[in-house]
Write an enzyme that holds these catalytic residues in place. Structure first.
Site, PDB file in Angstrom:
ATOM      1  N   ASP A 171       0.845  -1.193   0.000  1.00  0.00           N
ATOM      2  CA  ASP A 171       0.000   0.000   0.000  1.00  0.00           C
ATOM      3  C   ASP A 171       0.885   1.250   0.000  1.00  0.00           C
ATOM      4  O   ASP A 171       1.894   1.317   0.691  1.00  0.00           O
ATOM      5  CB  ASP A 171      -0.909  -0.009   1.245  1.00  0.00           C
ATOM      6  CG  ASP A 171      -2.056   0.970   1.115  1.00  0.00           C
ATOM      7  OD1 ASP A 171      -3.208   0.538   0.973  1.00  0.00           O
ATOM      8  OD2 ASP A 171      -1.792   2.203   1.137  1.00  0.00           O
ATOM      9  N   ILE A 172       0.482   2.263  -0.766  1.00  0.00           N
ATOM     10  CA  ILE A 172       1.267   3.498  -0.886  1.00  0.00           C
ATOM     11  C   ILE A 172       1.242   4.323   0.403  1.00  0.00           C
ATOM     12  O   ILE A 172       2.137   5.139   0.636  1.00  0.00           O
ATOM     13  CB  ILE A 172       0.754   4.332  -2.094  1.00  0.00           C
ATOM     14  CG1 ILE A 172       1.825   5.271  -2.614  1.00  0.00           C
ATOM     15  CG2 ILE A 172      -0.520   5.088  -1.755  1.00  0.00           C
ATOM     16  CD1 ILE A 172       1.486   5.901  -3.971  1.00  0.00           C
ATOM     17  N   ASN A 178     -13.080  -3.292   2.511  1.00  0.00           N
ATOM     18  CA  ASN A 178     -14.064  -2.222   2.669  1.00  0.00           C
ATOM     19  C   ASN A 178     -15.008  -2.252   1.472  1.00  0.00           C
ATOM     20  O   ASN A 178     -14.560  -2.349   0.327  1.00  0.00           O
ATOM     21  CB  ASN A 178     -13.356  -0.864   2.741  1.00  0.00           C
ATOM     22  CG  ASN A 178     -12.491  -0.725   3.979  1.00  0.00           C
ATOM     23  OD1 ASN A 178     -12.858  -1.188   5.052  1.00  0.00           O
ATOM     24  ND2 ASN A 178     -11.328  -0.096   3.825  1.00  0.00           N
ATOM     25  N   VAL A 202     -10.979   3.218  -3.476  1.00  0.00           N
ATOM     26  CA  VAL A 202     -10.624   2.738  -4.816  1.00  0.00           C
ATOM     27  C   VAL A 202     -11.632   1.655  -5.180  1.00  0.00           C
ATOM     28  O   VAL A 202     -11.737   0.632  -4.481  1.00  0.00           O
ATOM     29  CB  VAL A 202      -9.185   2.183  -4.860  1.00  0.00           C
ATOM     30  CG1 VAL A 202      -8.868   1.652  -6.252  1.00  0.00           C
ATOM     31  CG2 VAL A 202      -8.170   3.260  -4.456  1.00  0.00           C
ATOM     32  N   HIS A 250     -10.402  -4.948  -3.379  1.00  0.00           N
ATOM     33  CA  HIS A 250      -9.075  -5.233  -2.814  1.00  0.00           C
ATOM     34  C   HIS A 250      -9.210  -5.699  -1.383  1.00  0.00           C
ATOM     35  O   HIS A 250     -10.085  -5.258  -0.647  1.00  0.00           O
ATOM     36  CB  HIS A 250      -8.156  -4.008  -2.898  1.00  0.00           C
ATOM     37  CG  HIS A 250      -8.760  -2.739  -2.382  1.00  0.00           C
ATOM     38  ND1 HIS A 250      -9.649  -1.998  -3.123  1.00  0.00           N
ATOM     39  CD2 HIS A 250      -8.621  -2.098  -1.208  1.00  0.00           C
ATOM     40  CE1 HIS A 250     -10.021  -0.936  -2.416  1.00  0.00           C
ATOM     41  NE2 HIS A 250      -9.420  -0.978  -1.246  1.00  0.00           N
ATOM     42  N   MET A 251      -8.308  -6.587  -1.008  1.00  0.00           N
ATOM     43  CA  MET A 251      -8.202  -7.066   0.371  1.00  0.00           C
ATOM     44  C   MET A 251      -6.936  -6.468   0.972  1.00  0.00           C
ATOM     45  O   MET A 251      -5.847  -6.621   0.415  1.00  0.00           O
ATOM     46  CB  MET A 251      -8.139  -8.595   0.386  1.00  0.00           C
ATOM     47  CG  MET A 251      -7.990  -9.182   1.782  1.00  0.00           C
ATOM     48  SD  MET A 251      -7.810 -10.999   1.706  1.00  0.00           S
ATOM     49  CE  MET A 251      -9.509 -11.496   1.418  1.00  0.00           C
ATOM     50  N   HIS A 252      -7.109  -5.756   2.097  1.00  0.00           N
ATOM     51  CA  HIS A 252      -5.937  -5.260   2.827  1.00  0.00           C
ATOM     52  C   HIS A 252      -5.385  -6.392   3.696  1.00  0.00           C
ATOM     53  O   HIS A 252      -6.162  -7.137   4.319  1.00  0.00           O
ATOM     54  CB  HIS A 252      -6.338  -4.125   3.780  1.00  0.00           C
ATOM     55  CG  HIS A 252      -6.916  -2.913   3.128  1.00  0.00           C
ATOM     56  ND1 HIS A 252      -6.207  -1.733   2.975  1.00  0.00           N
ATOM     57  CD2 HIS A 252      -8.144  -2.660   2.614  1.00  0.00           C
ATOM     58  CE1 HIS A 252      -6.973  -0.819   2.402  1.00  0.00           C
ATOM     59  NE2 HIS A 252      -8.158  -1.356   2.173  1.00  0.00           N
TER      60      HIS A 252
HETATM   61  P1  5GP Z   1      -9.756   1.538   0.483  1.00  0.00           P
HETATM   62  O1  5GP Z   1      -9.803   2.793   1.315  1.00  0.00           O
HETATM   63  O2  5GP Z   1     -10.436   1.719  -0.857  1.00  0.00           O
HETATM   64  O3  5GP Z   1     -10.194   0.315   1.213  1.00  0.00           O
HETATM   65  O4  5GP Z   1      -8.206   1.296   0.194  1.00  0.00           O
HETATM   66  C1  5GP Z   1      -7.535   1.850  -0.887  1.00  0.00           C
HETATM   67  C2  5GP Z   1      -6.077   1.746  -0.579  1.00  0.00           C
HETATM   68  O5  5GP Z   1      -5.338   1.994  -1.761  1.00  0.00           O
HETATM   69  C3  5GP Z   1      -5.587   2.776   0.468  1.00  0.00           C
HETATM   70  O6  5GP Z   1      -5.035   2.088   1.589  1.00  0.00           O
HETATM   71  C4  5GP Z   1      -4.553   3.597  -0.302  1.00  0.00           C
HETATM   72  O7  5GP Z   1      -3.462   3.987   0.496  1.00  0.00           O
HETATM   73  C5  5GP Z   1      -4.161   2.674  -1.440  1.00  0.00           C
HETATM   74  N1  5GP Z   1      -3.717   3.353  -2.633  1.00  0.00           N
HETATM   75  C6  5GP Z   1      -4.328   4.409  -3.222  1.00  0.00           C
HETATM   76  N2  5GP Z   1      -3.646   4.779  -4.333  1.00  0.00           N
HETATM   77  C7  5GP Z   1      -2.594   3.916  -4.436  1.00  0.00           C
HETATM   78  C8  5GP Z   1      -1.524   3.785  -5.384  1.00  0.00           C
HETATM   79  O8  5GP Z   1      -1.406   4.526  -6.364  1.00  0.00           O
HETATM   80  N3  5GP Z   1      -0.625   2.796  -5.164  1.00  0.00           N
HETATM   81  C9  5GP Z   1      -0.720   1.945  -4.091  1.00  0.00           C
HETATM   82  N4  5GP Z   1       0.228   1.017  -3.962  1.00  0.00           N
HETATM   83  N5  5GP Z   1      -1.716   2.032  -3.176  1.00  0.00           N
HETATM   84  C10 5GP Z   1      -2.637   3.006  -3.360  1.00  0.00           C
END
Ligand code: 5GP
Ligand code: ZN
Length: 114
Positions: free
Chosen positions: A30-31, A87, A96, A100-102
């Site tokens: 994650d970024i 989420n 996003v 996706h699974m964290h």
């Molecule tokens: P969400 O909030 O949708 O469950 O998680 C989206 C995740 O994507 C966040 O933890 C965010 O930091 C990560 N993310 C957003 N943009 C990028 C990116 O360009 N590259 C990477 N590696 N992670 C990203």
């Protein structure tokens, strides 16, 4: 999906630090990590949310959990413990809209989550 950030990571037009890949999924750091280990597992097929899964996606969705266990072993957190989070929708914090699974690990994780 041409305007999807995670589809661009799959295509290679946006860089990510890949930690695991198989036929169905890709996983990368994650970024903006929320724990010492914070990895995202995504299906190679564009699926927006868990609400958008069809019965034919069952192998892909199962592959996400299999990948989580393999990555946890690979990263050395399988025994100590880790959290997987999906989420679904803005109300749950999804930002996003490519499923996706964290995987979060490396610190104590409170329950219930915020
Ligand atoms: P969400 O909030 O949708 O469950 O998680 C989206 C995740 O994507 C966040 O933890 C965010 O930091 C990560 N993310 C957003 N943009 C990028 C990116 O360009 N590259 C990477 N590696 N992670 C990203
Ligand atoms: Zn996508």
């Amino acid at each position: 999906m041409s305007d999807c950030l995670f589809c661009k990571i799959i295509e290679g037009s946006i860089d990510a630090k890949c930690v695991y890949e198989d036929e169905h999924v890709l996983a990368f750091n994650d970024i903006n990590p929320q724990a010492p280990l914070h990895i995202l597992i995504i299906p190679k097929k564009h699926i927006a949310t868990i609400n958008d899964i069809f019965p034919e996606d069952v192998e892909t969705i199962g592959s996400m959990s299999l990948a989580a266990a393999k990555i946890a072993e690979q990263e050395g957190v399988a025994d100590k413990g880790y959290r997987t989070v999906v989420n679904c929708g803005e109300g749950a914090g999804q930002t996003v809209f490519h499923l996706h699974m964290h995987i979060l690990a490396g610190r104590s994780l409170a329950w219930p989550p915020g």
